[in-house]
Design an enzyme around this catalytic site. Structure first.
Site, PDB file in Angstrom:
ATOM      1  N   CYS A   1      54.778  54.881  72.057  1.00  0.00           N
ATOM      2  CA  CYS A   1      54.206  56.174  71.723  1.00  0.00           C
ATOM      3  C   CYS A   1      54.888  57.166  72.650  1.00  0.00           C
ATOM      4  O   CYS A   1      54.577  57.221  73.839  1.00  0.00           O
ATOM      5  CB  CYS A   1      52.695  56.186  71.913  1.00  0.00           C
TER       6      CYS A   1
ATOM      7  N   CYS B   1      52.454  60.264  74.102  1.00  0.00           N
ATOM      8  CA  CYS B   1      51.270  59.955  74.909  1.00  0.00           C
ATOM      9  C   CYS B   1      51.153  58.439  75.045  1.00  0.00           C
ATOM     10  O   CYS B   1      52.044  57.808  75.589  1.00  0.00           O
ATOM     11  CB  CYS B   1      50.018  60.597  74.340  1.00  0.00           C
ATOM     12  N   SER B   2      50.089  57.855  74.530  1.00  0.00           N
ATOM     13  CA  SER B   2      49.964  56.393  74.641  1.00  0.00           C
ATOM     14  C   SER B   2      49.100  55.837  73.516  1.00  0.00           C
ATOM     15  O   SER B   2      48.229  55.001  73.750  1.00  0.00           O
ATOM     16  CB  SER B   2      49.369  56.002  76.003  1.00  0.00           C
ATOM     17  N   CYS B   3      49.320  56.310  72.285  1.00  0.00           N
ATOM     18  CA  CYS B   3      48.585  55.775  71.142  1.00  0.00           C
ATOM     19  C   CYS B   3      48.828  54.277  71.034  1.00  0.00           C
ATOM     20  O   CYS B   3      49.973  53.823  71.102  1.00  0.00           O
ATOM     21  CB  CYS B   3      49.026  56.478  69.863  1.00  0.00           C
TER      22      CYS B   3
END
Length: 206
Positions: free
Chosen positions: A107, A110-112
Site C-alpha cells: 500500500c 498508507c498501510s491498507c
C-alpha cells in the site's frame, strides 16, 4: 491492478492512535498492564490468529477447484463463505502465483491491509522504505527477505487501497498430493500471502 496509484486511501486515524498511546502510557505508569503481555497479544494477532484465516482460504483453494473458481470470480464472497469478512476486508481480490508470475502486495500511500485474513500488518509493511522500494525494485526487496525469484519470472506488484485489498495465493508446495486442508494450512505463511515469502515445504514441518 498493479502499480495503480490513482485511488484514495484510508487516512491513518491519528486521533485514535494518539488516544490509544496515551491510554497505554497511563496504564503502564500505574502498573495496570504488562508491556510484555501486550507484545504477546500483538504478536499473536500479527503472526497466528489473523494469518491462520488466510491460510485456510489458501488451503481450500489448493484442494477445492470449485472454491478456487469462486475465489477468482468474487474473492470477497468466497472468503466470506469461510467467515472472514468485515472491516478492512470488505472488498478483496486474490492474485495467483504461477510458474511464470510472482505477485507481491503493498500500500504505497498508507498501510491498507486485509485484516480479516492476515491479522495485523507487520511493521515493515507500513514502513516508507518498503512502500516506496517494492514498486521500483521488487527483486531487491525480495532478496532482503531471502526470496529468490528466477529472472525469467515476472514480478507483479499490486497496490492495495481503501477500495480494494489483495491476497496472494501462493503456489502449492510439491510433495503435498493427498494432503488435507488442515495439513496444508500449516504450510501457509503470512509472508507467502503478501508475496514476500514462500509457503513452507513438507520437510520444513517434519
Amino acid at each position: 491492478m498493479p502499480h495503480d496509484h490513482n485511488h484514495s486511501h484510508t487516512e491513518p486515524p491519528s486521533d485514535v492512535v494518539l488516544r490509544v498511546k496515551a491510554l497505554e502510557s497511563l496504564l503502564l505508569e500505574k502498573d495496570l498492564i504488562d508491556p510484555e503481555a501486550l507484545d504477546l497479544i500483538a504478536d499473536a494477532f500479527e503472526h497466528k490468529i489473523g494469518p491462520r484465516n488466510g491460510a485456510r482460504v489458501v488451503a481450500k483453494a489448493w484442494t477445492d477447484p470449485e472454491y478456487l473458481e469462486r475465489l477468482r470470480t468474487d474473492a470477497t464472497a468466497a472468503i466470506a463463505e469461510l467467515g472472514f469478512s468485515g472491516l478492512q476486508g470488505e472488498h478483496m481480490a486474490v492474485v495467483e502465483n504461477t510458474s511464470t508470475v510472482h505477485n507481491m502486495t503493498v500500500c504505497t500511500l498508507c498501510s491498507c491491509y486485509p485484516w480479516p485474513t492476515l491479522g495485523l500488518p507487520p511493521v515493515w509493511y507500513k514502513s516508507a522504505p518498503y512502500r516506496s522500494r517494492v514498486v521500483v525494485d521488487p527483486r531487491s526487496v525480495l532478496a532482503e527477505f531471502d526470496v529468490s525469484v528466477p529472472d525469467d519470472k515476472e514480478i507483479r506488484v499490486w497496490d492495495s487501497s481503501a477500495e480494494l485489498r489483495y491476497l496472494v495465493l501462493p503456489e502449492r508446495p510439491e510433495g503435498t498430493e493427498g494432503w488435507t486442508e488442515d495439513q496444508l494450512i500449516d504450510l501457509v505463511t503470512r509472508d507467502s500471502m503478501i508475496g514476500t515469502g514462500f509457503p513452507k515445504t513438507p520437510t520444513d514441518i517434519q
